[in-house]
Design a protein around this motif. Structure first.
Motif, PDB file in Angstrom:
ATOM      1  N   GLN A 149       6.795   5.056   6.994  1.00  0.00           N
ATOM      2  CA  GLN A 149       5.427   4.830   6.967  1.00  0.00           C
ATOM      3  C   GLN A 149       4.541   6.132   7.156  1.00  0.00           C
ATOM      4  OE1 GLN A 149       4.346   1.318   6.334  1.00  0.00           O
ATOM      5  NE2 GLN A 149       6.586   1.547   5.735  1.00  0.00           N
ATOM      6  N   SER A 249       4.353   2.831   0.499  1.00  0.00           N
ATOM      7  CA  SER A 249       3.358   2.792   1.575  1.00  0.00           C
ATOM      8  C   SER A 249       2.007   3.460   1.035  1.00  0.00           C
ATOM      9  CB  SER A 249       4.200   3.187   2.767  1.00  0.00           C
ATOM     10  OG  SER A 249       2.939   3.435   3.847  1.00  0.00           O
ATOM     11  N   ASN A 251       0.175   4.550   3.505  1.00  0.00           N
ATOM     12  CA  ASN A 251      -0.073   5.392   4.633  1.00  0.00           C
ATOM     13  C   ASN A 251      -0.317   6.767   4.406  1.00  0.00           C
ATOM     14  OD1 ASN A 251      -0.177   3.201   5.978  1.00  0.00           O
ATOM     15  ND2 ASN A 251       1.674   3.494   7.168  1.00  0.00           N
TER      16      ASN A 251
END
Length: 327
Positions: A149, A249, A251
């Motif tokens: 992440q 992800s 992120n």
């Protein structure tokens, strides 16, 4: 250039960006050299794949409908070919698409035209902002139930063991390496090159492929050649739509998302329509004088820079200052 100016260039408002991009296609592309031969097609160098599909639907086709000028595309994007065309006077395309780093390089070398700002914040180093994309973390979901992440977790080979892949493109990989080493987004620039390469040294033995083309990144993720990858988000969705067991992800993706720019090459002749009677491209007479001095300022990569590991091509300076607007 101040931080505020840099931010306004990279992050124009949604309204001004959407209005400006449409105008940019008409204002920047429909220049005098197009007006002289409106029946001739316009050749644009693109990244191909899903990027080109989106550009055609949202930019190229509306432009053709408004102007009557056909757009033909060539891919992939190549800075070397851009420089070569200006050097030799033999052209394959009129417009190209560059990331911010290569745009600065092209403008400093004098191989692109001087353009006017189409909307506030829409011009940088003589390139017109047209789109944004992100390098995201993706992984095989049949290998990991939940993937990394953050880039620091992507670098954690004990927690996430497996073969990895990153783009062989320093301007995008070095900021990621610094994020993986704990540098905050607000402190990324100027880049600490030594620290970035030291971060890459920690993971380079786990990089199976340094990918060089978007289609390649999709294929190695889809086919399971690698377990984790830094990949453009459009190419990830391509693998997902193909039915591959993959996940990703968002992120820290925005911090590595460059703006794409439309620069126009200097002294652009119109390429003739290909036909069976046309001579080979190399033998065609250029429509403008040769400009060998333009490309002489662009130094080719040394052999060491062409090695698989990006750490083989270390710059001499410790930091790279943020580029400034040219006046």
């Amino acid at each position: 250039m101040t931080d505020g100016t840099f931010t306004s260039i990279l992050k124009p408002s949604r309204r001004s960006f959407m209005k400006g991009v449409g105008g940019a296609m008409t204002a920047a592309l429909a220049m005098p050299y197009i007006a002289r031969a409106q029946a001739a097609p316009l050749y644009i160098n693109t990244w191909g794949g899903p990027w080109e599909d989106a550009a055609r639907a949202n930019l190229f086709d509306p432009f053709t409908k408004e102007t009557g000028i056909e757009i033909r595309t060539l891919s992939p994007v190549s800075f070397a070919k851009l420089a070569q065309q200006v050097n030799t006077g033999t052209y394959e395309f009129d417009i190209t698409t560059l990331g911010g780093g290569e745009l600065v390089r092209a403008n400093q070398a004098g191989i692109i035209e001087t353009l006017e700002e189409p909307y506030p914040g829409g011009l940088f180093e003589n390139g017109i902002a047209s789109h944004a994309f992100a390098t995201v973390m993706a992984w095989r979901s049949d290998k990991f139930e939940k993937g990394p992440q953050s880039w620091a977790e992507f670098w954690d080979v004990e927690r996430f063991p497996g073969a990895r892949s990153m783009q062989r493109y320093a301007a995008r990989v070095l900021p990621i390496a610094l994020l993986a080493d704990g540098v905050a987004v607000k402190d990324l620039y100027p880049l600490d090159i030594d620290r970035a390469f030291a971060s890459l040294d920690r993971i380079k033995d786990h990089i199976r492929v340094w990918w060089t083309a978007g289609a390649q990144s999709t294929q190695i993720l889809r086919d399971g050649e690698v377990d984790l990858i830094g990949i453009w988000h459009g190419r990830f969705y391509e693998a997902q739509k193909a039915g591959a067991p993959v996940a990703m992800s968002w992120n820290q993706a925005r911090s590595t998302a460059p703006i794409g720019w439309w620069p126009r090459e200097r002294q652009m002749p119109r390429p003739p329509k290909p036909s069976s009677s046309s001579p080979p491209a190399a033998s065609r007479s250029p429509a403008s004088p040769r400009r060998p001095t333009m490309a002489r300022s662009i130094r080719p990569l040394s052999n060491s820079c062409r090695r698989k590991t990006p750490g083989a091509c270390r710059p001499h300076r410790k930091t790279i200052p943020r580029p400034s607007n040219r006046t």
